[in-house]
Write an enzyme that holds these catalytic residues in place. Structure first.
Site, PDB file in Angstrom:
ATOM      1  N   LYS A 165     -14.039  -3.192   1.708  1.00 54.31           N
ATOM      2  CA  LYS A 165     -14.781  -2.113   1.763  1.00 54.31           C
ATOM      3  C   LYS A 165     -16.039  -2.552   1.828  1.00 54.31           C
ATOM      4  O   LYS A 165     -17.060  -1.422   2.423  1.00 54.31           O
ATOM      5  CB  LYS A 165     -14.506  -1.379   0.328  1.00 54.31           C
ATOM      6  CG  LYS A 165     -13.186  -0.798   0.197  1.00 54.31           C
ATOM      7  CD  LYS A 165     -13.113  -0.024  -1.228  1.00 54.31           C
ATOM      8  CE  LYS A 165     -11.469   0.288  -1.345  1.00 54.31           C
ATOM      9  NZ  LYS A 165     -11.408   1.295  -2.339  1.00 54.31           N
ATOM     10  N   SER A 193       0.987  -1.109   0.086  1.00 51.10           N
ATOM     11  CA  SER A 193       0.007   0.099   0.047  1.00 51.10           C
ATOM     12  C   SER A 193       1.015   1.270   0.048  1.00 51.10           C
ATOM     13  O   SER A 193       1.902   1.205   0.607  1.00 51.10           O
ATOM     14  CB  SER A 193      -0.964   0.027   1.300  1.00 51.10           C
ATOM     15  OG  SER A 193      -1.240   1.493   1.437  1.00 51.10           O
ATOM     16  N   ASP A 232     -13.767   7.562  -2.459  1.00 45.11           N
ATOM     17  CA  ASP A 232     -13.396   7.118  -4.019  1.00 45.11           C
ATOM     18  C   ASP A 232     -13.643   7.758  -5.057  1.00 45.11           C
ATOM     19  O   ASP A 232     -13.027   8.303  -5.886  1.00 45.11           O
ATOM     20  CB  ASP A 232     -13.563   5.557  -3.945  1.00 45.11           C
ATOM     21  CG  ASP A 232     -12.735   4.681  -3.011  1.00 45.11           C
ATOM     22  OD1 ASP A 232     -11.498   5.111  -2.847  1.00 45.11           O
ATOM     23  OD2 ASP A 232     -13.121   3.508  -2.853  1.00 45.11           O
ATOM     24  N   GLY A 279      -5.013   4.673 -12.214  1.00 53.57           N
ATOM     25  CA  GLY A 279      -5.873   5.525 -11.170  1.00 53.57           C
ATOM     26  C   GLY A 279      -4.572   5.828  -9.949  1.00 53.57           C
ATOM     27  O   GLY A 279      -5.393   6.175  -9.090  1.00 53.57           O
ATOM     28  N   LEU A 303      -8.971   2.189 -13.215  1.00 51.30           N
ATOM     29  CA  LEU A 303      -9.031   2.455 -11.609  1.00 51.30           C
ATOM     30  C   LEU A 303      -7.735   1.747 -11.075  1.00 51.30           C
ATOM     31  O   LEU A 303      -7.507   2.057  -9.819  1.00 51.30           O
ATOM     32  CB  LEU A 303     -10.310   1.762 -11.254  1.00 51.30           C
ATOM     33  CG  LEU A 303     -11.480   2.421 -11.669  1.00 51.30           C
ATOM     34  CD1 LEU A 303     -12.598   2.118 -10.602  1.00 51.30           C
ATOM     35  CD2 LEU A 303     -11.543   3.797 -11.580  1.00 51.30           C
ATOM     36  N   THR A 354      -9.390  -0.783   2.604  1.00 52.77           N
ATOM     37  CA  THR A 354      -9.328  -1.182   1.047  1.00 52.77           C
ATOM     38  C   THR A 354      -9.512  -2.637   0.897  1.00 52.77           C
ATOM     39  O   THR A 354      -9.989  -3.178   1.837  1.00 52.77           O
ATOM     40  CB  THR A 354      -7.806  -0.659   0.669  1.00 52.77           C
ATOM     41  OG1 THR A 354      -7.819  -0.965  -0.803  1.00 52.77           O
ATOM     42  CG2 THR A 354      -6.645  -1.676   1.397  1.00 52.77           C
TER      43      THR A 354
END
Ligand code: ATR
Length: 272
Positions: free
Chosen positions: A68, A17, A105, A242, A218, A64
């Site tokens: 979600k 991440s 988002d 993204g 994305l 994440t």
């Protein structure tokens, strides 16, 4: 010296991440005293982990993949946009220590398209490839921009149709399969399938690309994603991953938690 306020992103897996570095850069820029870590949380520990983190000294969480949607039912209250998206990516502590679920988002995608990439959305024709959780989250904020039409195309056409039906009140939305896209052209094509993650690409007709089409994935990766490679190979001049959306949704979360929105340009410049 007072301890910094504690934040984290939770997902599974989470090791790669970029959220910790993004939030550390925001903290440096704004002078806010926060710490931000990445925590790997398997699905069966999600509920316990969220309540423990927030009950101890946690001030907020990002959520994440793959949590979600599951986080939604663990919240005490939800913002309208989290309800519409059917997913939570930002958790805050509300009144009486209640957990509030929000979703940044969609607004992050719109900020990247409009402010960073100068994509005109009003009166445009938009195609979304895929009809899963990611698509559900981006349809309402895209429709707020008043496109002329939004088509959802999916391998499983029924799922695209169900999403299109769910959002029919928002404007001109339709659904189809990939075969029906032959010889249709769009201003903006957004890849919201998870196909690239497995390395292969679904069979999108290349006839839907023109030099004026903007392609947006994305997903993001250190190299071109399969969708971005495909778009470039077939003559699409503007094809973006993204990364910008990732930074913009983080800036919105930071703003919810800290009351000020960081500048994103210098952070975006540090990512691929
Ligand atoms: P997310 O939350 O990322 O949207 P998801 O809800 O699992 O994940 O949805 C994944 C999407 O990618 C779906 O639209 C899925 O198509 P189906 O509804 O037909 O399953 C799409 N997808 C995944 N792998 C694909 C592939 N190899 N070819 C085409 N579409 C694919």
């Amino acid at each position: 010296m007072a301890k910094p306020d504690r934040y984290a992103v939770i997902g599974h897996p989470i090791a790669h991440s970029k959220s910790p570095i993004i939030h550390q850069l925001f903290a440096q820029q704004t002078g806010e005293a926060i710490s931000y870590e990445a925590i790997d949380v398997p699905a069966d520990e999600l509920a316990e982990m969220i309540s423990e983190f927030m009950a101890e000294d946690g001030c907020g969480l990002n959520v994440t993949v793959p949590h979600k949607q599951n986080a939604l039912v663990l919240m005490d209250t939800l913002t309208d946009r989290a309800k519409l998206a059917g997913a939570v990516n930002t958790i805050t502590r509300g009144d009486d220590d209640k957990l509030q679920g929000d979703n940044t988002d969609g607004i992050g995608l719109i900020a990247d398209l409009r402010e960073n990439l100068n994509v005109e959305l009003i009166d445009s024709s938009i195609l979304i490839l895929g009809a899963g959780g990611a698509t559900r989250g981006i349809v309402p904020p895209l429709m707020e921009q008043k496109p002329a039409e939004l088509i959802i195309a999916n391998r499983t056409v029924d799922k695209a149709q169900a999403l299109s039906n769910a959002f029919v009140d928002l404007g001109n939305i339709d659904a189809c399969g990939f075969d029906n896209l032959n010889n249709r052209q769009f201003h903006l094509i957004i890849n919201a399938t998870s196909a690239g993650l497995e390395g292969e690409l679904p069979p999108f007709p290349s006839s839907m690309l023109s030099p004026d089409t903007v392609c947006y994935d994305l997903s993001y990766s250190m190299r071109d994603t399969p969708f971005i490679s495909w778009a470039k190979q077939h003559g699409c001049k503007q094809a973006y991953q993204g990364w910008g959306m990732l930074v913009e949704q983080a800036a919105e979360s930071f703003a919810i938690w800290r009351g000020l929105r960081p500048e994103t340009a210098e952070v975006r410049a540090r990512l691929p």
